[in-house]
Motif scaffolding. Structure first.
Motif, PDB file in Angstrom:
ATOM      1  N   LYS A 150      95.005 114.245  65.539  1.00 21.12           N
ATOM      2  CA  LYS A 150      96.200 114.938  66.013  1.00 21.12           C
ATOM      3  C   LYS A 150      96.566 116.060  65.061  1.00 21.12           C
ATOM      4  N   LEU A 151      97.065 117.152  65.627  1.00 25.93           N
ATOM      5  CA  LEU A 151      97.546 118.289  64.851  1.00 25.93           C
ATOM      6  C   LEU A 151      98.993 118.549  65.212  1.00 25.93           C
ATOM      7  N   SER A 152      99.808 118.839  64.206  1.00 28.59           N
ATOM      8  CA  SER A 152     101.188 119.213  64.481  1.00 28.59           C
ATOM      9  C   SER A 152     101.241 120.662  64.940  1.00 28.59           C
ATOM     10  N   SER A 153     102.355 121.045  65.523  1.00 25.81           N
ATOM     11  CA  SER A 153     102.519 122.425  65.994  1.00 25.81           C
ATOM     12  C   SER A 153     102.399 123.412  64.837  1.00 25.81           C
ATOM     13  N   LYS A 154     102.978 123.063  63.701  1.00 23.84           N
ATOM     14  CA  LYS A 154     102.943 123.948  62.537  1.00 23.84           C
ATOM     15  C   LYS A 154     101.526 124.096  62.002  1.00 23.84           C
ATOM     16  N   GLN A 155     100.777 122.994  61.991  1.00 21.55           N
ATOM     17  CA  GLN A 155      99.400 123.049  61.503  1.00 21.55           C
ATOM     18  C   GLN A 155      98.532 123.920  62.404  1.00 21.55           C
ATOM     19  N   LEU A 156      98.665 123.716  63.722  1.00 21.79           N
ATOM     20  CA  LEU A 156      97.859 124.510  64.649  1.00 21.79           C
ATOM     21  C   LEU A 156      98.232 125.986  64.565  1.00 21.79           C
ATOM     22  N   PHE A 157      99.517 126.278  64.435  1.00 23.33           N
ATOM     23  CA  PHE A 157      99.957 127.667  64.299  1.00 23.33           C
ATOM     24  C   PHE A 157      99.360 128.299  63.042  1.00 23.33           C
ATOM     25  N   SER A 158      99.384 127.587  61.929  1.00 24.01           N
ATOM     26  CA  SER A 158      98.824 128.102  60.671  1.00 24.01           C
ATOM     27  C   SER A 158      97.336 128.362  60.804  1.00 24.01           C
ATOM     28  N   ILE A 159      96.625 127.421  61.434  1.00 25.19           N
ATOM     29  CA  ILE A 159      95.188 127.596  61.634  1.00 25.19           C
ATOM     30  C   ILE A 159      94.915 128.817  62.496  1.00 25.19           C
ATOM     31  N   MET A 160      95.684 128.965  63.571  1.00 23.79           N
ATOM     32  CA  MET A 160      95.462 130.084  64.494  1.00 23.79           C
ATOM     33  C   MET A 160      95.686 131.429  63.821  1.00 23.79           C
ATOM     34  N   VAL A 161      96.754 131.562  63.060  1.00 23.40           N
ATOM     35  CA  VAL A 161      97.052 132.849  62.412  1.00 23.40           C
ATOM     36  C   VAL A 161      95.973 133.193  61.388  1.00 23.40           C
ATOM     37  N   LEU A 162      95.607 132.227  60.529  1.00 24.88           N
ATOM     38  CA  LEU A 162      94.573 132.476  59.530  1.00 24.88           C
ATOM     39  C   LEU A 162      93.228 132.761  60.199  1.00 24.88           C
ATOM     40  N   PHE A 163      92.963 132.077  61.303  1.00 20.99           N
ATOM     41  CA  PHE A 163      91.736 132.312  62.060  1.00 20.99           C
ATOM     42  C   PHE A 163      91.709 133.749  62.584  1.00 20.99           C
ATOM     43  N   GLU A 164      92.803 134.202  63.167  1.00 21.95           N
ATOM     44  CA  GLU A 164      92.866 135.547  63.720  1.00 21.95           C
ATOM     45  C   GLU A 164      92.683 136.612  62.638  1.00 21.95           C
ATOM     46  N   LEU A 165      93.266 136.373  61.461  1.00 24.42           N
ATOM     47  CA  LEU A 165      93.120 137.339  60.367  1.00 24.42           C
ATOM     48  C   LEU A 165      91.679 137.328  59.862  1.00 24.42           C
ATOM     49  N   GLY A 166      91.183 136.124  59.529  1.00 26.56           N
ATOM     50  CA  GLY A 166      89.792 135.889  59.169  1.00 26.56           C
ATOM     51  C   GLY A 166      89.013 137.112  58.749  1.00 26.56           C
ATOM     52  N   SER A 167      87.938 137.387  59.487  1.00 22.30           N
ATOM     53  CA  SER A 167      87.086 138.533  59.167  1.00 22.30           C
ATOM     54  C   SER A 167      87.648 139.848  59.683  1.00 22.30           C
ATOM     55  N   SER A 168      88.620 139.793  60.611  1.00 18.62           N
ATOM     56  CA  SER A 168      89.162 141.041  61.167  1.00 18.62           C
ATOM     57  C   SER A 168      89.941 141.837  60.139  1.00 18.62           C
ATOM     58  N   ILE A 169      90.471 141.153  59.131  1.00 18.15           N
ATOM     59  CA  ILE A 169      91.220 141.860  58.096  1.00 18.15           C
ATOM     60  C   ILE A 169      90.288 142.412  57.020  1.00 18.15           C
ATOM     61  N   VAL A 170      89.025 141.950  57.034  1.00 15.28           N
ATOM     62  CA  VAL A 170      88.044 142.408  56.046  1.00 15.28           C
ATOM     63  C   VAL A 170      87.480 143.766  56.450  1.00 15.28           C
ATOM     64  N   VAL A 171      87.023 143.847  57.700  1.00 16.44           N
ATOM     65  CA  VAL A 171      86.425 145.102  58.185  1.00 16.44           C
ATOM     66  C   VAL A 171      87.531 146.041  58.655  1.00 16.44           C
ATOM     67  N   GLY A 172      87.188 147.283  58.857  1.00 20.24           N
ATOM     68  CA  GLY A 172      88.167 148.261  59.322  1.00 20.24           C
ATOM     69  C   GLY A 172      88.361 148.139  60.824  1.00 20.24           C
ATOM     70  N   LEU A 173      89.218 147.252  61.250  1.00 20.21           N
ATOM     71  CA  LEU A 173      89.407 146.965  62.667  1.00 20.21           C
ATOM     72  C   LEU A 173      89.973 148.179  63.401  1.00 20.21           C
ATOM     73  N   GLY A 174      89.283 148.604  64.445  1.00 22.63           N
ATOM     74  CA  GLY A 174      89.765 149.711  65.267  1.00 22.63           C
ATOM     75  C   GLY A 174      89.645 151.072  64.637  1.00 22.63           C
ATOM     76  N   MET A 175      88.911 151.203  63.531  1.00 18.96           N
ATOM     77  CA  MET A 175      88.852 152.479  62.820  1.00 18.96           C
ATOM     78  C   MET A 175      88.100 153.559  63.580  1.00 18.96           C
ATOM     79  N   GLU A 176      87.428 153.184  64.666  1.00 19.65           N
ATOM     80  CA  GLU A 176      86.776 154.193  65.488  1.00 19.65           C
ATOM     81  C   GLU A 176      87.801 155.157  66.078  1.00 19.65           C
ATOM     82  N   ALA A 177      89.059 154.712  66.168  1.00 21.12           N
ATOM     83  CA  ALA A 177      90.136 155.564  66.687  1.00 21.12           C
ATOM     84  C   ALA A 177      90.833 156.340  65.564  1.00 21.12           C
ATOM     85  N   ARG A 178      90.260 156.278  64.349  1.00 21.30           N
ATOM     86  CA  ARG A 178      90.809 157.013  63.201  1.00 21.30           C
ATOM     87  C   ARG A 178      92.273 156.658  62.931  1.00 21.30           C
ATOM     88  N   GLN A 179      93.150 157.665  62.840  1.00 22.25           N
ATOM     89  CA  GLN A 179      94.534 157.383  62.460  1.00 22.25           C
ATOM     90  C   GLN A 179      95.320 156.644  63.548  1.00 22.25           C
TER      91      GLN A 179
END
Length: 365
Positions: A5-34
């Motif tokens: 079982k997972l609590s709501s807070k635990q699942l929320f924390s996992i989801m947010v960190l998951f979404e940031l994951g590798s997307s915050i490492v690479v230049g997400l959307g940089m093909e559109a420049r500024q």
């Protein structure tokens, strides 16, 4: 896994960190420049719509992961085939994330260490976490979430104090019109990272408060989208659109420019720590999703053995998928979104959604 079982807070924390994951490492959307920050907001909007489909399927089968209710919707053998395909899909995407973070460590810190050794060490940690179970990961994610959010606020404050941020770097807005923004947002930013939430169709049945599943997912997408938007704005504001787009790891380069009176500087290791936390969560969620898909579809009882096999498969795949990091990025931008993400994040869930509602409509008739 039935007692997990997972609590709501635990699942929320996992989801947010998951979404940031590798997307915050690479230049997400940089093909559109500024205008990269606009692509993230558009991709986030599409992510809301996709998660509504996932949540609707979950409401129809609140005690089953996708690998099981696919059999009920489409039939036993088509459902099992889909479960196998999702398992391989999760392993492959987990391996790609593992490659991202292995390259990050090699490039930024341990340039003389072979990539395989770095990925092996990361895999050992992933395997250890996997053997401990998702409940332990959930409790760890709560702690990691607080650490990441706190350090993120500190970095923003230090950048502003250092007078590194220049708002004019974000101008002109929509210089080339909407076309490059829309082409970048759909399908690239939509599928990475927001569409990757499809993996949580394997985790939602383990939520304590099942009625909270849709709300938790929507809030997680909203918060992670806001964080990614702010991150991209600061990367462009500090380095400029051209330099940010050409940087391999723009977040590290941005943080590396912080220098306050020659005292507070060289904060790259702390930034790497933040990135590795997100990477750890993202990889382990994908590999857990793969294990859940196989174990529930085929009633596999040897959970630990399955976890070891899947982790080893991801490790080998992370090394063999591409010859170098440039090729890895090109495949991630030009092949994976169209030929893997769209079918697994949009196509199959939409098919299941439509068939489920047609069956319900016929039953009511």
């Amino acid at each position: 896994m039935g007692t997990v079982k997972l609590s709501s807070k635990q699942l929320f924390s996992i989801m947010v960190l998951f979404e940031l994951g590798s997307s915050i490492v690479v230049g997400l959307g940089m093909e559109a420049r500024q205008d990269a920050w606009i692509t993230i907001l558009l991709g986030m909007s599409g992510g809301f719509l996709l998660f509504l489909i996932y949540a609707s399927l979950f409401k129809g089968y609140p005690d089953l992961p996708l690998s099981e209710y696919a059999q009920k919707i489409l039939g036993k053998w088509p459902g099992k085939i889909i479960a196998i395909l999702y398992s391989f899909y999760f392993i492959y995407i987990g391996a790609r994330v593992l490659r991202d973070f292995g390259e990050l460590i090699v490039t930024s810190t341990l340039s003389q260490t072979p990539l395989f050794v770095i990925n092996l060490l990361i895999s050992v940690i992933i395997l250890y976490g996997g053997l401990l179970g998702i409940e332990v990961i959930g409790r760890s994610a709560e702690i990691f979430f607080a650490i990441v959010m706190s350090l993120g606020v500190v970095f923003i404050g230090l950048i502003l104090v250092s007078n590194l941020f220049h708002i004019e770097n974000l101008l002109p807005v929509l210089e080339d019109g909407w076309s490059p923004v829309l082409k970048t947002a759909f399908p690239l930013v939509l599928t990475f990272p927001f569409g990757e939430m499809v993996v949580f169709t394997m985790f939602l049945p383990f939520l304590y408060e099942k009625s909270e599943g849709q709300k938790i997912g929507m809030y997680a997408i909203l918060l992670s989208g806001i964080i990614l938007t702010i991150t991209i704005i600061f990367q462009i504001g500090v380095m400029g659109a051209f330099q940010a787009a050409s940087s391999t790891f723009p977040l590290l380069d941005t943080v590396g420019k912080i220098n306050i009176q020659d005292i507070i500087q060289r904060l790259d290791p702390i930034a790497i720590l933040i990135l590795m936390i997100g990477g750890f969560i993202k990889i382990i969620v994908f590999l857990f999703g793969s294990a859940i898909s196989l174990s529930t579809a085929f009633s596999i009882k040897r959970w630990k053995t399955l976890t070891v096999i899947i982790t080893c498969a991801a490790l080998v795949t992370s090394i063999l998928i591409e010859r170098n990091y440039l090729e890895h990025i090109q495949v991630g931008l030009n092949v994976v979104p169209y030929y893997l993400h769209l079918p697994f994040q949009v196509g199959i869930p939409l098919l299941l959604f439509l068939v489920m509602h047609v069956k319900q409509w016929r039953a009511q008739k």
